[in-house]
Scaffold this active site. Structure first.
Site, short mmCIF file in Angstrom:
data_model
loop_
_atom_site.label_atom_id
_atom_site.label_comp_id
_atom_site.label_asym_id
_atom_site.label_seq_id
_atom_site.Cartn_x
_atom_site.Cartn_y
_atom_site.Cartn_z
N TYR A 199 0.82 -1.22 0.00
CA TYR A 199 0.00 0.00 0.00
C TYR A 199 0.86 1.27 0.00
O TYR A 199 0.45 2.29 -0.55
CB TYR A 199 -1.00 -0.03 1.17
CG TYR A 199 -2.13 -1.00 0.89
CD1 TYR A 199 -2.11 -2.29 1.41
CD2 TYR A 199 -3.18 -0.66 0.06
CE1 TYR A 199 -3.10 -3.20 1.11
CE2 TYR A 199 -4.19 -1.56 -0.25
CZ TYR A 199 -4.14 -2.83 0.28
OH TYR A 199 -5.13 -3.73 -0.04
N HIS A 239 -14.49 1.54 -0.59
CA HIS A 239 -13.41 0.63 -0.20
C HIS A 239 -12.24 1.34 0.46
O HIS A 239 -11.13 0.80 0.53
CB HIS A 239 -12.94 -0.18 -1.42
CG HIS A 239 -14.01 -1.05 -1.99
ND1 HIS A 239 -13.97 -1.54 -3.27
CD2 HIS A 239 -15.16 -1.52 -1.45
CE1 HIS A 239 -15.06 -2.27 -3.49
NE2 HIS A 239 -15.79 -2.28 -2.41
N1 APR Z 1 -11.83 2.65 -19.35
C1 APR Z 1 -12.94 2.10 -18.77
N2 APR Z 1 -12.94 0.85 -18.21
C2 APR Z 1 -11.80 0.15 -18.26
C3 APR Z 1 -10.61 0.66 -18.84
C4 APR Z 1 -10.66 1.98 -19.40
N3 APR Z 1 -9.61 2.54 -19.96
N4 APR Z 1 -9.62 -0.28 -18.73
C5 APR Z 1 -10.20 -1.37 -18.11
N5 APR Z 1 -11.50 -1.11 -17.84
C6 APR Z 1 -12.49 -1.97 -17.18
C7 APR Z 1 -12.28 -3.46 -17.37
O1 APR Z 1 -12.85 -3.93 -18.59
C8 APR Z 1 -13.01 -4.03 -16.15
O2 APR Z 1 -14.40 -4.24 -16.43
O3 APR Z 1 -12.40 -1.75 -15.80
C9 APR Z 1 -12.85 -2.91 -15.10
C10 APR Z 1 -11.84 -3.20 -14.00
O4 APR Z 1 -12.31 -4.27 -13.23
P1 APR Z 1 -11.51 -4.73 -11.91
O5 APR Z 1 -10.07 -4.80 -12.21
O6 APR Z 1 -12.20 -5.95 -11.41
O7 APR Z 1 -11.70 -3.50 -10.90
P2 APR Z 1 -12.97 -3.13 -9.99
O8 APR Z 1 -14.25 -3.56 -10.61
O9 APR Z 1 -12.83 -1.71 -9.64
O10 APR Z 1 -12.67 -4.02 -8.68
C11 APR Z 1 -13.57 -3.93 -7.62
O11 APR Z 1 -12.18 -5.34 -6.26
O12 APR Z 1 -10.04 -5.87 -5.81
C12 APR Z 1 -11.13 -5.25 -5.30
O13 APR Z 1 -11.32 -3.54 -3.70
C13 APR Z 1 -10.88 -3.79 -4.99
O14 APR Z 1 -12.28 -1.88 -5.48
C14 APR Z 1 -11.77 -3.07 -6.00
C15 APR Z 1 -12.85 -4.09 -6.29
#
Ligand code: APR
EC number: 2.3.1.286
Length: 233
Positions: free
Chosen positions: A53, A104
């Site tokens: 972190y 979060h």
């Molecule tokens: N613009 C828009 N969306 C995008 C881009 C972009 N340039 N690049 C990637 N993405 C999308 C991906 O297609 C995917 O659907 O962003 C999403 C990212 O998904 P995750 O990596 O799963 O992230 P998130 O949904 O925020 O995760 C949720 O999981 O790990 C925990 O606490 C952590 O807050 C986080 C939670």
């Protein structure tokens, strides 16, 4: 003036250089989530977690808001915009959004392991390096930890977020895989008759919900375009 509620995830910060979690090369692909984002992992190896972190905090501090963050801030010129974010960076606030609810936690804050209500801005603890280590303590003398919601922990803001979604006149989802609950359940809190939109370059699996449409674009393309429409351009 409409109540616009926006749920964002790591994808909105991807074009600011911050890794997402589950995409190719994402954080959870290269780092064992159970070791880094769980109370058990912190117990087993606290310095490993704190280092992870500390590094993410530095990366977030060095990143800049992008066109998607700025477009959502600009939307406040005409509408009441509430951001509900799963992100722990402060790019929405730095872009000028005035209402940001972090589900979060926040990288820029740390808290006591003895009394979770004792929350400090990292600048108070280590203004130079923005770091905490094993031995960094709160005013009660107990170890400090990141002010982040780890897997298996409660999401204290979820009821407030659900209440905001129930009052939405338009609901927007940007850059989240909708794989993590309870954040993903917020889609179901929005009244059926309310228009909903998802912006993502590779659309996640999403449930059949009335009045939901999608824009298969990156955030810096899709969000400014939608905001222009919502501002009546
Ligand atoms: N613009 C828009 N969306 C995008 C881009 C972009 N340039 N690049 C990637 N993405 C999308 C991906 O297609 C995917 O659907 O962003 C999403 C990212 O998904 P995750 O990596 O799963 O992230 P998130 O949904 O925020 O995760 C949720 O999981 O790990 C925990 O606490 C952590 O807050 C986080 C939670």
């Amino acid at each position: 003036m409409a109540n616009i509620v926006v749920l964002t995830g790591a994808g909105i910060s991807a074009e600011s250089g911050l890794k997402t979690f589950r995409d190719l090369g994402g954080l959870w692909e290269t780092h064992p989530v159970e070791d880094l984002a769980s109370p058990g992992g912190f117990k087993r190896n606290p310095q490993l977690v704190l280092d992870f972190y500390n590094l993410r905090r530095k990366q977030a501090a060095a990143a800049q808001p992008n066109a998607a963050h700025f477009a959502l801030a600009a939307l406040e010129q005409k509408h009441n915009v509430q951001i509900i974010t799963q992100n722990v960076d402060d790019l929405h606030e730095r872009a000028g959004s005035s209402k940001v609810l972090h589900l979060h936690g926040e990288l820029s804050k740390v808290r006591s392991t003895q009394n979770p209500a004792l929350i400090y801005d990292i600048g108070q603890i280590d203004p130079e390096n923005l770091e905490i280590h094993v031995g960094s303590t709160c005013e009660l003398g107990s170890q400090l930890r990141p002010h982040i919601v780890w897997f298996g922990e409660m999401v204290p803001e979820i009821e407030q977020a659900a209440e905001l979604c129930r009052k939405a006149d338009f609901f927007l989802v940007v850059g989240t895989s909708l794989l993590v609950v309870p954040a993903a359940t917020l889609l179901f809190e929005v009244p059926e008759h309310v228009r909903k939109c998802i912006i993502d370059p590779s659309l996640p699996e999403f449930p059949k919900i009335p009045n939901l449409y999608s824009i298969e674009e990156k955030a810096t393309v899709g969000v400014p375009r939608l905001v222009e429409q919502l501002l009546g351009g």
